[in-house]
Structure formats: structure tokens, C-alpha cells
Design a protein around this motif. Structure first.
Motif, PDB file in Angstrom:
ATOM      1  N   LEU A 285      29.838  46.455  50.338  1.00  0.00           N
ATOM      2  CA  LEU A 285      28.868  47.044  51.267  1.00  0.00           C
ATOM      3  C   LEU A 285      28.379  48.389  50.751  1.00  0.00           C
ATOM      4  O   LEU A 285      27.177  48.693  50.794  1.00  0.00           O
TER       5      LEU A 285
ATOM      6  N   THR B  26      24.361  48.790  49.548  1.00  0.00           N
ATOM      7  CA  THR B  26      23.576  49.415  50.612  1.00  0.00           C
ATOM      8  C   THR B  26      23.741  50.930  50.559  1.00  0.00           C
ATOM      9  O   THR B  26      24.506  51.454  49.760  1.00  0.00           O
TER      10      THR B  26
ATOM     11  N   SER C 235      34.948  42.290  44.907  1.00  0.00           N
ATOM     12  CA  SER C 235      33.830  42.663  45.783  1.00  0.00           C
ATOM     13  C   SER C 235      32.590  41.827  45.516  1.00  0.00           C
ATOM     14  O   SER C 235      31.762  41.621  46.418  1.00  0.00           O
TER      15      SER C 235
ATOM     16  N   TYR D 160      31.772  39.000  47.785  1.00  0.00           N
ATOM     17  CA  TYR D 160      31.222  39.359  49.097  1.00  0.00           C
ATOM     18  C   TYR D 160      29.732  39.676  49.062  1.00  0.00           C
ATOM     19  O   TYR D 160      29.125  39.912  50.110  1.00  0.00           O
ATOM     20  N   TYR D 161      29.130  39.693  47.862  1.00  0.00           N
ATOM     21  CA  TYR D 161      27.723  40.070  47.772  1.00  0.00           C
ATOM     22  C   TYR D 161      26.811  39.222  48.659  1.00  0.00           C
ATOM     23  O   TYR D 161      25.914  39.768  49.331  1.00  0.00           O
TER      24      TYR D 161
ATOM     25  N   ILE E 272      26.937  40.486  52.188  1.00  0.00           N
ATOM     26  CA  ILE E 272      26.173  41.725  52.359  1.00  0.00           C
ATOM     27  C   ILE E 272      24.685  41.397  52.440  1.00  0.00           C
ATOM     28  O   ILE E 272      23.950  41.982  53.241  1.00  0.00           O
TER      29      ILE E 272
ATOM     30  N   THR F  92      18.837  49.492  51.089  1.00  0.00           N
ATOM     31  CA  THR F  92      19.481  49.341  49.786  1.00  0.00           C
ATOM     32  C   THR F  92      19.378  50.606  48.934  1.00  0.00           C
ATOM     33  O   THR F  92      19.804  50.596  47.771  1.00  0.00           O
TER      34      THR F  92
ATOM     35  N   ARG G 121      21.475  37.922  46.431  1.00  0.00           N
ATOM     36  CA  ARG G 121      22.747  38.551  46.085  1.00  0.00           C
ATOM     37  C   ARG G 121      23.766  37.531  45.615  1.00  0.00           C
ATOM     38  O   ARG G 121      24.637  37.848  44.812  1.00  0.00           O
TER      39      ARG G 121
END
Length: 254
Positions: A14, A18, A35, A38-39, A42, A75, A148
Motif C-alpha cells: 500500500l 499509493t 508485498s 498484494y499489488y 492495492i 498514486t 497492478r
């Protein structure tokens, strides 16, 4: 998503994608690499904000302007910066070393400035068409998610340039299990939203990731954080164009 994925990885994702500075104070190299899985989530959060903002009562052209601005602000223009650096480096350098040097230069060149301007112009114009559709909120949710996911896909396939010490070098090489879990969940959302068009959008995003990944490998020897940002921007523009084609006459159905 899969056993072992941490919430620290989510907060890192996150914070990376962002303007929200919510990254944990302590994390491991594993958390950072995780991470990337998880894109797409997001992207879905960004898309949810855009979909909610599309409810405002304004003419389509003004609403498109508001959404374009919101898209950039959320972003913090990270991805536009990556697109700009790639354009300046890829087209301004004569060899991989010179291209990487140009990409690290904070100054924006003619190629980069033109790329930013065109990306924003395309988004604005294409958004005016998408907002005229009754399914606009579905596209506004799907496109940031798919773009993403394209980076998640690229980080699974490509490696960083030899000797690169940037953030991008620390997130490439996503383990297949994490990629598979991220893909299954993301693709499920895409198909639930727009059925076969959701699948087609993912295929276009995958093609964009492959094209830019191979281009980056040819030009500078691998994928960097700038290349990931360029992948997001190019995927979003291409998917907006695809959405407009689908809305106009229903082509590109499987």
C-alpha cells in the motif's frame, strides 16, 4: 493469500503504490518480496475509490478530469515517473550503462515529458467514453487491479539488471506459489465483474507486461522499479482503450 503472507507485506504494498505512508517501521526482505503478491489488491482499492468518485453528478468530461486528477494524486505520480524515466533512458541512451544513468537522473527529458502528457491525455479522453457506460464502475475497478497484476506477473518472470541496487531489484523473483494465489484471486474478481471481458483484460495486461519486460531486458539488462511503473501506466491506457472498444460495439468477446 497463501500461508506465510504477512500483513506487513500488505502495508508495504500500500505504501509503495499509493501516497499513503503506512509502511511498517520494521520489515524483512521476505516481507518486501511478498508485498508484490498484494499489488492487485492495492489496485482494487484504488479502483474502488475511482468507482465511488464516479457517482458524483457532473458532465462526463468534467468527471473524467476529476477522476484523472484523483488517479494521479492517489498514486503520487509514482508510475508516471517510472514511465518518464524509461522513455528518457530507453530512447536517450546508446548503451545499457548510459540508459541506466539517464533513468537515475531526476531531471525529466523531452521523451519523458511527452510520455507523461500523452498518458494523461489518453486517460482523460478514454475516461469520458467509459463514464458514458452503465458498467463504468466495473471498468474503473478492473483496470487498476489488472494493471497492478501485470507488475506481479512481470516480477515473477523477469530479473533485475546485474548490479542494480534499487527497490525493484528487491521485489523481482516472486515465488510461483504467491503469484498463483494472487492471480487466481485477481482473475476471479475480473471474471465476476465483466465475465469474458475481464479475462481478456488480464490477457492484455499480461501482454503489456511481457512486452515491456522484454524491452527493458533488451535495453538495460532487466526489469527495474521504473519499468514496473511504466507497466502500470501502459496497461491502464491500453485497458481503457480496450474498455472503450467493448463499450462502443461489443467487439473482442471470446
Amino acid at each position: 493469500m497463501v500461508k506465510g503472507l504477512s500483513m506487513k507485506a500488505f502495508w508495504i504494498a500500500l505504501s509503495s503504490l499509493t501516497l499513503f505512508p503506512l509502511s511498517p517501521t520494521q520489515w524483512t526482505a521476505r516481507d518486501l518480496k511478498e508485498s508484490v503478491a498484494y499489488y492487485p489488491l492495492i489496485g482494487a482499492l484504488i479502483g474502488t475509490v475511482l468507482a465511488l468518485a464516479s457517482i458524483i453528478q457532473l458532465p462526463h468530461d468534467l468527471k473524467a478530469l476529476v477522476l484523472t486528477l484523483l488517479w494521479v494524486v492517489m498514486t503520487a505520480a509514482f508510475h508516471l515517473d517510472g514511465l518518464s524515466d524509461c522513455l528518457d533512458g530507453f530512447f536517450g541512451g546508446k548503451n545499457p550503462q548510459e540508459r541506466r544513468r539517464i533513468m537515475k537522473d531526476p531531471a525529466v527529458g523531452a521523451y519523458g515529458a511527452t510520455g507523461i502528457a500523452l498518458a494523461l491525455l489518453f486517460k482523460y479522453v478514454l475516461l469520458t467514453k467509459v463514464l458514458a457506460s452503465q458498467e463504468d464502475w466495473k471498468w474503473l475497478l478492473l483496470i487498476p487491479l489488472s494493471a497492478r497484476w501485470a507488475v506481479t506477473f512481470a516480477c515473477t518472470l523477469f530479473k533485475a539488471p546485474k548490479g542494480d541496487k534499487g527497490l525493484g531489484s528487491q521485489v523481482v523473483g516472486l515465488p510461483p506459489a504467491w503469484f498463483a494465489a494472487s492471480t487466481v484471486l485477481s482473475l476471479g474478481v475480473a471474471i465476476a465483474l465483466l465475465k469474458f471481458q475481464g479475462l481478456e483484460a488480464f490477457l492484455l495486461a499480461a501482454g503489456t507486461a511481457l512486452a515491456l519486460g522484454f524491452l527493458s531486458q533488451t535495453q538495460i539488462g532487466g526489469l527495474t522499479g521504473d519499468g514496473m511503473g511504466a507497466t502500470v501506466e501502459m496497461s491502464e491506457v491500453i485497458l481503457l482503450f480496450f474498455a472503450c472498444l467493448c463499450i462502443s460495439n461489443g467487439i473482442f468477446h471470446l
